[in-house]
Design an enzyme around this catalytic site. Structure first.
Site, short mmCIF file in Angstrom:
data_model
loop_
_atom_site.label_atom_id
_atom_site.label_comp_id
_atom_site.label_asym_id
_atom_site.label_seq_id
_atom_site.Cartn_x
_atom_site.Cartn_y
_atom_site.Cartn_z
N ASP A 343 0.84 -1.19 0.00
CA ASP A 343 0.00 0.00 0.00
C ASP A 343 0.88 1.24 0.00
O ASP A 343 2.10 1.16 -0.12
CB ASP A 343 -0.93 -0.02 1.22
CG ASP A 343 -0.16 0.04 2.53
OD1 ASP A 343 -0.20 1.09 3.19
OD2 ASP A 343 0.50 -0.97 2.89
N HIS A 670 1.40 -9.13 -3.38
CA HIS A 670 0.37 -8.10 -3.23
C HIS A 670 1.01 -6.72 -3.22
O HIS A 670 1.79 -6.37 -2.34
CB HIS A 670 -0.39 -8.33 -1.92
CG HIS A 670 -1.42 -7.29 -1.61
ND1 HIS A 670 -2.70 -7.37 -2.07
CD2 HIS A 670 -1.34 -6.14 -0.89
CE1 HIS A 670 -3.39 -6.32 -1.64
NE2 HIS A 670 -2.58 -5.57 -0.93
N ASP A 718 0.55 -17.81 -4.38
CA ASP A 718 1.21 -16.71 -5.10
C ASP A 718 0.19 -15.99 -5.96
O ASP A 718 0.13 -16.18 -7.18
CB ASP A 718 2.36 -17.25 -5.95
CG ASP A 718 3.10 -16.13 -6.68
OD1 ASP A 718 3.09 -15.00 -6.18
OD2 ASP A 718 3.68 -16.41 -7.75
N GLU A 727 2.10 -10.68 0.60
CA GLU A 727 2.46 -9.28 0.47
C GLU A 727 3.98 -9.12 0.45
O GLU A 727 4.73 -10.04 0.81
CB GLU A 727 1.86 -8.45 1.62
CG GLU A 727 1.93 -6.95 1.37
CD GLU A 727 0.96 -6.15 2.22
OE1 GLU A 727 0.75 -4.96 1.91
OE2 GLU A 727 0.40 -6.70 3.19
#
Length: 747
Positions: A343, A670, A718, A727
């Site tokens: 993020d 991610h 994955d 992540e």
């Protein structure tokens, strides 16, 4: 690194007829359809859209023209509410869809239609110009009559047309088991073994007796042979396994394979060169994680992007970030730093342990018996600061340190000297989303004792390491560290709110004893002052056994203090006892490694692997490596080196967890900008990126849909949607870089 939620927007109802929820079907009942009018034979009811869409039935399908220029997938939605789901029931979610032009990947979601809008399943099929049929199964984690099926079609630059048909959420279906392709049953470190190091592999077999094995070179010539050692059933995988030890072979080369029980392993090298490359790549990861600077394609081909979170629309920018409403009356310039994970948030506690990891890696090169400072020197990472006569690893760490210093509450303000816990978006954003395209308001979150002590510890460490290169920066860092220490002493129990998780991870922690111990240790090692030595020696952690099943992480920082006290020269009384405690802990991790059929120094209770288990394995290995640096005993060297095998392929899934390393490696971690799986125009993560790894808790819906009931090592997938198992994170890569550097130094 923490649970994500997606905000829902107000919707325009296409039909307002009163609907009666279907009864919840008990587990094991006949198949029951939960979607009404999924074939659109009766018009549009009860489907709805957001206000920027107009949907109509065309040729038996529901079609809508999607406007361009929206930022996120959920800026344009077609959906249906009042979906009934039963906890533990398996459902088949299927639909037909097309996009014009082709290539769009809408977010197909089954979730909660009301606040907090939880997502229970999601998929992102890439649409072709013609009708494509998509089908998935998932298990509902809740009982609800307030479910929702939604197709989030926003986030595209240009307008496009979306059509869908045959929407179905069918209950009572048989679960479709997820069976990963684990390849050959001989599991090896797919990257490299050291010529003079340990060499072990794991054979998955039904046989209980010893079996013959052969080591073959790239030409297929047998260069060593022996017999396996039966190990029984491995509890962490549920497999019957045997061990192959081919450490007696001291040759060198590329393309070796192991053959046993009729199976041939994936290829591997016997050479240290791969670890020299991995050391560099694991550190290069940080440049493409940088905030507030253009990432130059000339330095990282394929990864160039505009600067994120400067004052350029649609970013609100990080140069004048306000606090959460009502929390403070000032703004701060908090540009720079590294994005924490997948993020766009930046967190002091995770940034602190990461900056320590990089600086510790460099400090080890100065004092360890096998340390080689030149391998981390100026020009080694090809970053904008290269060729400035400062080691590149310190230049990279400084990018984060400067951000950490900016997070300190200014003088004259309430809580002056404390550090804000984090800064991130006011609400969660979706994938994919380049940092420069993030439109969310950024917010400072309240100061905490732990963040303040992270700042004190890392700034104090920086003061001693940067002094030979930039005395002014070293002085500024030490002043900030002293100020932070005093502020933390004045406010020793200001902890992060565990419910403050909208738009970013909470990173909450209710005990700062370890951070006080760590900060005091770094301040003492830098200044030699008695008051900090006294605090170290009076800490309840000074003589405690602080080495648990997981040595350290962002919330447990006593071990970094112990390791630095043991290795950085000082006149601390009782330092020999500190060093002995590290060796004792290493013996415990070695015992775990020896007992484990896959040879890793990690054995969580009940084989319940934790979030970021790969970094926990590596952090335990760091303790073993430091024991070697202290004692020179080869068993510690060999144990630390062998710990890398699991990460690089010797595991139940038979894959490397490091992008670009090994015949089969994680590729779809991610991330909002390493998002090739969702947008072919974006890259996969760069080589040298570590995936989080097996996580038995399966916090994300995608993992739950595939892995429910998994055993230990098999709790990983994955896929970019699995943020709880797959992540990427800055602290995890610091552990990888540290250990890769250690192994490279042993050649």
């Amino acid at each position: 690194m923490f649970r994500r939620r997606t905000s829902a927007l107000a919707v325009l109802i296409l039909a307002t007829a009163t609907l009666t929820a279907l009864p919840v079907a008990p587990a094991g009942a006949d198949e029951v359809e939960q979607v009404r009018n999924g074939t659109f034979d009766n018009g549009t009811a009860p489907w709805w859209t957001t206000g920027n869409l107009t949907a109509a039935v065309t040729g038996g399908q529901l079609c809508t023209d999607v406007p361009g220029g929206t930022a996120d997938a959920w800026d344009a939605i077609v959906g249906q509410n009042d979906i009934t789901l039963a906890k533990g029931e398996t459902y088949r979610f299927s639909f037909t869809a097309s996009g014009s032009p082709a290539g769009h990947a809408p977010r197909a979601v089954v979730g909660l239609s009301v606040d907090p809008y939880d997502t229970w399943f999601e998929a992102r099929p890439t649409l072709t110009g013609g009708d494509g049929t998509y089908s998935y199964t998932f298990t509902s984690p809740v009982d609800t009559t307030q479910g929702q099926v939604a197709f989030q079609v926003g986030g595209a630059t240009d307008a496009w047309r979306f059509c869908m048909d045959d929407i179905s959420v069918l209950g009572g279906v048989a679960p479709v088991p997820y069976e990963p392709d684990t390849g050959p049953r001989v599991r090896v470190n797919q990257v490299a073994y050291l010529p003079a190091g340990p060499k072990n592999a794991t054979l998955v077999t039904s046989s209980t007796g010893r079996l013959a094995w052969e080591l073959k070179n790239a030409r297929g010539t047998t260069v060593a042979r022996g017999r396996t050692v039966p190990r029984g059933v491995d509890a962490s995988s549920g497999q019957n396994v045997q061990t192959i030890d081919f450490g007696a072979y001291r040759g060198k080369g590329k393309g070796f394979t192991l053959v046993a029980d009729g199976e041939t392993s994936r290829p591997f090298d016997i050479d240290k060169g791969a670890y020299e490359r991995l050391r560099t790549d694991a550190l290069k990861y940080y440049y493409t994680q940088r905030s507030g600077i253009e990432i130059r394609d000339s330095l990282r081909p394929g990864y160039g992007r505009a600067a994120g979170h400067l004052d350029v629309a649609p970013n609100t920018g990080d140069s004048k970030v306000p606090c959460q409403p009502g929390r403070c009356d000032y703004t701060l310039d908090v540009t720079g730093g590294w994005y924490d994970a997948g993020d766009h948030g930046k967190y002091v506690v995770n940034g602190g342990i990461t900056a320590w990891g990089l600086m510790s890696e460099y400090e080890r090169s100065l004092y360890a018996r096998t340390g080689q400072p030149r391998t981390l020197g100026d020009g080694t990472l090809n970053i904008p600061e290269s060729r400035n006569k400062v080691p590149d690893i310190l230049d990279e760490a400084r990018w984060e340190l400067e951000f950490l210093l900016k997070m300190q509450v200014p003088a004259g303000k309430p809580l002056a000297g404390m550090a804000h816990h984090k800064i991130h978006d006011a609400q969660w954003t979706g994938l994919p989303l380049l940092p420069s395209k993030d439109p969310q308001q950024r917010e400072l979150h309240p100061p905490t004792t732990q963040a303040t002590l992270n700042l004190a510890a890392t700034a104090a460490q920086a003061a001693r390491l940067y002094r030979p290169y930039d005395r002014a920066f070293a002085d500024r860092a030490l002043k900030a560290a002293r100020t932070a220490w005093a502020a933390a002493e004045a406010h020793p129990t200001m902890y992060a709110d565990p419910s403050d998780g909208e738009g970013g991870g909470t990173y909450d922690d209710t005990n700062a004893t370890d951070e006080f111990y760590w900060a005091a240790a770094e301040l003492y090692l830098t200044t030699g002052e008695k008051k900090f030595a006294d605090h170290v020696q009076h800490s309840p952690l000074y003589t405690a056994d602080i080495f648990g099943n997981v040595a350290f992480d962002w919330a447990s920082t006593a071990v970094p203090a112990r390791l630095d006290l043991a290795t950085v020269p000082s006149r601390l009384p009782g330092r020999d006892a500190v060093r002995r405690s590290v060796a004792k802990a290493a013996d415990s991790y070695l015992a775990t490694l020896t007992a484990h059929p896959y040879g890793l120094p990690y054995a969580p209770a009940g084989n319940r692997y934790d979030w970021g288990s790969n970094s926990q394995i590596l952090n335990n290995a760091v303790v073993v490596a430091v024991a070697y640096d202290i004692t020179g005993k080869s068993r510690y060297r060999d144990g630390a080196v062998q710990s890398m095998d699991y990460i690089l392929g010797r595991n139940a899934l038979n894959q490397s967890y490091v992008t670009g390393y090994g015949a089969v490696s994680s590729q779809n971690q991610h991330s909002r900008w390493y998002a090739h799986e969702l947008d072919p125009a974006l890259p996969n993560p760069p080589h040298g990126t570590l995936a989080g790894g097996a996580n038995s808790a399966l916090q994300d819906p995608f993992a739950q849909s595939k892995l429910t009931g998994c055993v230990g090592q098999f709790c990983y997938i994955d896929d970019i949607e699995s943020w709880s198992t797959n992540e990427t994170a800055i602290n995890w890569n610091a552990a990888l870089a540290w250990m890769a550097s250690f192994v490279a130094d042993q050649g």
